[in-house]
Write an enzyme that holds these catalytic residues in place. Structure first.
Site, PDB file in Angstrom:
ATOM      1  N   ASN A 109       0.838  -1.195   0.000  1.00 12.40           N
ATOM      2  CA  ASN A 109       0.000   0.000   0.000  1.00 12.40           C
ATOM      3  C   ASN A 109       0.874   1.246   0.000  1.00 12.40           C
ATOM      4  O   ASN A 109       2.016   1.232   0.464  1.00 12.40           O
ATOM      5  CB  ASN A 109      -0.958   0.013   1.192  1.00 12.40           C
ATOM      6  CG  ASN A 109      -0.249   0.147   2.519  1.00 12.40           C
ATOM      7  OD1 ASN A 109       0.009   1.251   2.982  1.00 12.40           O
ATOM      8  ND2 ASN A 109       0.094  -0.987   3.139  1.00 12.40           N
ATOM      9  N   CYS A 140     -23.328  11.074  -2.091  1.00 13.43           N
ATOM     10  CA  CYS A 140     -24.680  11.150  -2.633  1.00 13.43           C
ATOM     11  C   CYS A 140     -24.888  10.112  -3.731  1.00 13.43           C
ATOM     12  O   CYS A 140     -25.997   9.602  -3.907  1.00 13.43           O
ATOM     13  CB  CYS A 140     -24.963  12.557  -3.162  1.00 13.43           C
ATOM     14  SG  CYS A 140     -23.899  13.073  -4.519  1.00 13.43           S
TER      15      CYS A 140
END
Length: 978
Positions: free
Chosen positions: A531, A586
């Site tokens: 990572n 959203c």
């Protein structure tokens, strides 16, 4: 696999995301012959066996000698004088229980070769390559020739005539949401402006879910022509219906055919050379002739050129010049020919690891027909690993004999071998790249000398999915620390190794252990991490302590390597912001349009229901300050958190959601299904009906906004019941309630469940953007909301003596724990709401589990390149042009090796300047135009981390430096001005 249709997904987990099921089934029918089992041959064999073909036969007539031990990792000193193939058979067979591995100790002949679909020749003569190449070409046998000599190597492929490639590059087909389609000739497709395509002229696409112009949904693949980055043209749409809204355009991958020349023909066609290091074009052309000349040299003298023998080098160069009278290479790299001659007796583990990865990837292409094969020659060299100072080349000629490093001292000499042995290195990560690096370290003797040492740390434990590419591990090792098992394995390869294994994460919490004294004792650091955040942190520690760092990573068939050299190259640097890749909240909450959105939503549901809420409940029960601390986060967030805690503690009879029985868990899951897939969608459509238009008069449900529809629960639908089963099992687990796996029992309980009635409310506000959501959260609550919070606090105070819950950590690789069952069902149900194509369990696991695709071939190649840079560091190279940063994609034989970037200089507003950024000695000086009012020592005290002794001071003058009584030199601290 061995030809069976069933694929062991637990074993091949990460590789399946690179190759896919169909490609691996084709591989499961392939018989492969690998001829020659020196260092290169065993590397290829290891990678091919791990990949999962049906059977591998390793052939070698020769006996092990001392020089083999420098790169053949399955040979030991006790094997000297014995057949290489026989001695390696047991270790090779244990790599993959699904592959049949056998040894052939007799010579190569036509009868043997005709038993295989793929033949790999290593350490072979040019006459054999031509003879067997013609045989393979005429019988449809795929041929791969690989050879390494010292710091140089070659690779050749002949897959015959009309070889069909089913998939060019393995990339996911591009897919875009349509915003508009024009009705004209040709029709033009425009998509939403937040997406960029990967299409090119001639690409073929199909359409789905188009409303209005439905004719496009039923026609076959359509060829496109790109207009700009947000549109392309298609066929004549003037006679089609008017486009209304919606639709998805998806790329269709097209198979194609390639023709290969037999080796005897391809030998004279330099157009078939694939370049990798673009600074060495003339060298590649020269090496093509030099390897031919080397074969002639061996044929004439029955030996390779002696190491660093100038007479032999002159002879080889003359032979190359003679070949060039026909080949007519414009610019021969004569120095490279001489160095090839001087180092040809070398057998180097990093070079073999690199070519072993490449050659094995070509085997996979040959039997799977996935990815683009090499057409047809490739040469590579790392001659810059030799001493930069020509005067030091004489050291290379002083070699030792009858040691395990003979193959290496033939190139670099005995004094370099001693320096290698006395190195002290810190390896962070013992996963796939870490295993390959440790193997290479053992073979080259890094840290194996009297003063040398390797420290390896990895906090992870071995899982079954690791076995397919982390080749130091076997099934009995599952559950044991990676670093510990890997250290023991390489000590068996080279008993001289001195390794200490740790199980620590390298981060701020471990700085007391990996402190100044620890780093001061190191010669370098190797990063084998998975990572970016961990790489950035380790890089910052290396920068702080002025230690070189080797870094490499893979993503499926792609890989990269980076070397960070103090004073010379730029560091790995800070993490680049990934916010642009984040999915807007959203979108997740109300407007998903890709399966990635529904899978992330499902993962968020899992975390919220089965981990975060139980953890908050437990914090509330044991921490008296939990409520007040939660209230400090804002009223909106506090209401959400405290309501979830109250529901988790209050019994269902009193309006909460705490179950007492398995039946309660099933009832909760069924009601949750109704809320998510029916009620919430009905509420959304109440706020924004299907025919809603924007203030501009355009359809609201268009572009990336897909108009959803509510689902009706069907007890006969396996996905519907599967969600209830998984959700009930996990919910029960958080309360210590055991359930059943019997669907019949579940159906009986469901018959009795009554879902509460629901009516959409006009008062509900649905946010269209993340900014709206954030503004709502920041609003000051009214009196009513504050009263609700006070009431909630009172309710919670009476539940302090409740039993604690059991949070669940998501685990993707256990198919019995219902974690992925929940994710797949939850995601696909939401996808059904929005007419998004569903994802199978395999694809869902990759996306929701954030799995990094991985394959042993890329890992081996990357580790090989990293160790070539290690040679340069140990040599003490000072020229930046000697080092290489590399990017590769084995799927399409794409290689870019380039010079690393230099570190820039920075000037701080105060007038402080750092010379040779990041790496000491850091020098402060006072510019004449802007003089500092504070002493430099005071500045240092403000910004220096207390990790370097204050007495360590270095002076390095920079051009505009002027002596001043107020100027002081300072310790080399990276954070000084950054």
């Amino acid at each position: 696999m061995a030809g069976n249709s069933e694929i062991d997904e637990g074993f091949y987990s990460r590789q399946l995301y690179v190759l896919g099921h169909e490609a691996m089934r084709r591989m499961g029918a392939a018989n492969v012959l690998i001829a020659g089992l020196k260092g290169l041959g065993v590397e290829i064999a290891k990678n091919v066996i791990l990949s999962g073909v049906k059977a591998v036969t390793v052939q070698d007539e020769g006996s092990a000698v001392w020089s083999d031990l420098s790169s053949q990792f399955y040979l030991r000193e006790c094997h000297l004088g014995q057949n290489r193939a026989s001695c390696s058979l047991q270790q090779l067979s244990s790599l993959n229980p699904h592959v049949e591995v056998s040894a052939h100790t007799g010579p190569l002949d036509e009868e043997l070769l005709l038993r295989f679909q793929i033949v790999v020749l290593t350490d072979s003569s040019l006459d054999d390559q031509k003879r067997f190449g013609q045989l393979c070409h005429s019988h449809g046998i795929k041929l791969i020739v690989a050879d390494t000599k010292g710091l140089c190597g070659q690779l050749f492929c002949d897959f015959g005539e009309k070889f069909e490639v089913l998939e060019r590059d393995g990339e996911m087909p591009a897919s875009l949401m349509i915003e508009r389609i024009t009705k004209e000739n040709p029709g033009r497709v425009i998509w939403t402006d937040d997406q960029k395509h990967g299409f090119s002229d001639g690409s073929k696409v199909v359409f789905s879910d188009v409303q209005g112009m439905t004719e496009l949904n039923s026609i076959g693949p359509v060829e496109i022509k790109v207009c700009d980055k947000y549109s392309f043209s298609i066929c004549d749409t003037s006679s089609f219906s008017e486009y209304e809204r919606g639709g998805v355009v998806t790329e269709v991958k097209q198979p194609f055919q390639l023709d290969f020349k037999p080796l005897s023909e391809a030998l004279h066609d330099r157009k078939l050379l694939i370049l990798n290091d673009h600074g060495k074009i003339s060298r590649h052309n020269t090496l093509h002739l030099a390897f031919q000349a080397l074969h002639d040299f061996v044929k004439n003298k029955q030996r390779l050129p002696y190491s660093w023998c100038q007479t032999d080098a002159d002879s080889l160069l003359e032979m190359v010049r003679e070949l060039n009278t026909v080949a007519e290479v414009e610019q021969l790299d004569e120095a490279a020919v001489r160095l090839l001659s001087c180092t040809a007796r070398g057998d180097l583990a990093p070079i073999n690891a690199f070519f072993g990865g490449l050659a094995a990837q070509e085997v996979i292409k040959a039997c799977s027909r996935k990815f683009t094969p090499l057409q047809q020659w490739m040469y590579f060299d790392a001659l810059e690993c030799l001493p930069e100072d020509k005067d030091r080349l004489a050291e290379c000629s002083v070699t030792s004999t009858d040691t395990r490093y003979d193959g290496q001292t033939a190139v670099f000499g005995a004094s370099f071998q001693k320096r290698l042995g006395n190195q002290k290195y810190f390896l962070v990560g013992a996963g796939a790249i870490g295993c390959e690096l440790l193997k290479n370290f053992a073979l080259i003797g890094l840290g194996a000398g009297e003063e040398g040492h390797i420290t390896v740390t990895d906090m992870d434990y071995i899982e079954r999915s690791n076995l397919n590419r982390q080749f130091l591990f076997r099934s009995p090792d599952i559950g044991n620390p990676k670093s510990e098992v890997a250290a023991k394995a390489v000590c068996q390869m080279n008993p001289q190794m001195k390794i200490t294994s740790h199980q620590n994460r390298v981060d701020a919490a471990s700085e007391a252990l990996y402190d100044y004294s620890f780093f001061k004792g190191l010669d370098g650091v190797a990063a084998a991490l998975d990572n970016v955040e961990a790489r950035v942190y380790l890089d910052s520690r290396c920068v702080l302590h002025q230690k070189p760092m080797l870094e490499g990573g893979t993503l499926g068939s792609k890989g990269h390597t980076l070397v960070v050299v103090p004073h010379l190259t730029e560091p790995y640097g800070p993490a680049k912001s990934s916010s642009s890749n984040a999915i807007p909240l959203c979108t997740l909450k109300n407007f998903p349009h890709r399966i990635e959105h529904t899978l992330q939503w499902a993962r968020d549901q899992f975390e919220g229901l089965f981990k975060q809420t139980p953890e908050n409940v437990n914090c509330f029960l044991r921490d008296p300050g939990f409520v007040e601390r939660t209230l400090s986060h804002g009223d909106v967030e506090a209401m959400e958190t405290l309501e979830a805690v109250w529901r988790g503690l209050q019994d269902m009879e009193a309006g909460g959601q705490r179950p007492k029985s398995w039946e309660d868990c099933v009832s909760w899951a069924r009601c949750k299904w109704e809320t998510l897939y029916n009620n919430d969608i009905r509420q959304l459509l109440h706020c924004f009906p299907p025919d809603e238009v924007t203030s501009n008069g355009l359809p609201f449900w268009s572009g990336s906004k897909r108009c959803p529809h509510p689902l009706t629960f069907d007890p006969k639908n396996s996905t519907h019941v599967g969600y209830v089963m998984a959700a009930a099992k996990l919910y029960g687990q958080t309360y210590g309630i055991k359930g059943t796996r019997d669907n019949g029992s579940i159906e009986q309980i469901l018959e009795k469940v009554q879902t509460p009635p629901f009516n959409p409310k006009s008062s509900v506000k649905i946010h269209l953007t993340d900014q709206e959501m954030e503004e709502e959260r920041q609003k000051e609550s009214g009196d009513a909301e504050k009263a609700q919070l006070e009431e909630l606090k009172g309710k919670l105070s009476s539940l302090k003596n409740s039993a604690q819950m059991h949070p669940i950590d998501f685990e993707k690789d256990d198919d019995t724990n219902f974690h992925m069952d929940f994710i797949v069902a939850a995601s696909n149900l939401r996808a059904e709401n929005y007419d998004i194509p569903a994802a199978d369990r395999h694809q869902s696991k990759r996306i929701a589990g954030r799995i990094i695709p991985a394959i042993a071939t890329t890992t081996a190649a990357v580790a090989g390149l990293m160790c070539l840079e290690l040679f340069k560091l140990v040599q003490g190279h000072k020229k930046i042009e000697s080092y290489r940063t590399s990017y590769l994609n084995l799927a399409v034989q794409y290689f870019v090796l380039s010079q690393p970037s230099r570190p820039p200089d920075f000037q701080e507003k105060s007038g402080l300047t750092v010379s040779a950024l990041y790496y000491g000695p850091a020098v402060l000086y006072m510019g004449q135009e802007e003089r500092l009012k504070k002493r430099v020592s005071d500045v240092v005290k403000m910004v220096t981390k207390a990790d370097i002794p204050p007495h360590q001071k270095v002076l390095e003058l920079i051009p505009s430096f002027e002596e001043d009584e107020d100027c002081e030199t300072v310790p080399p601290i990276r954070y000084l001005l950054l």
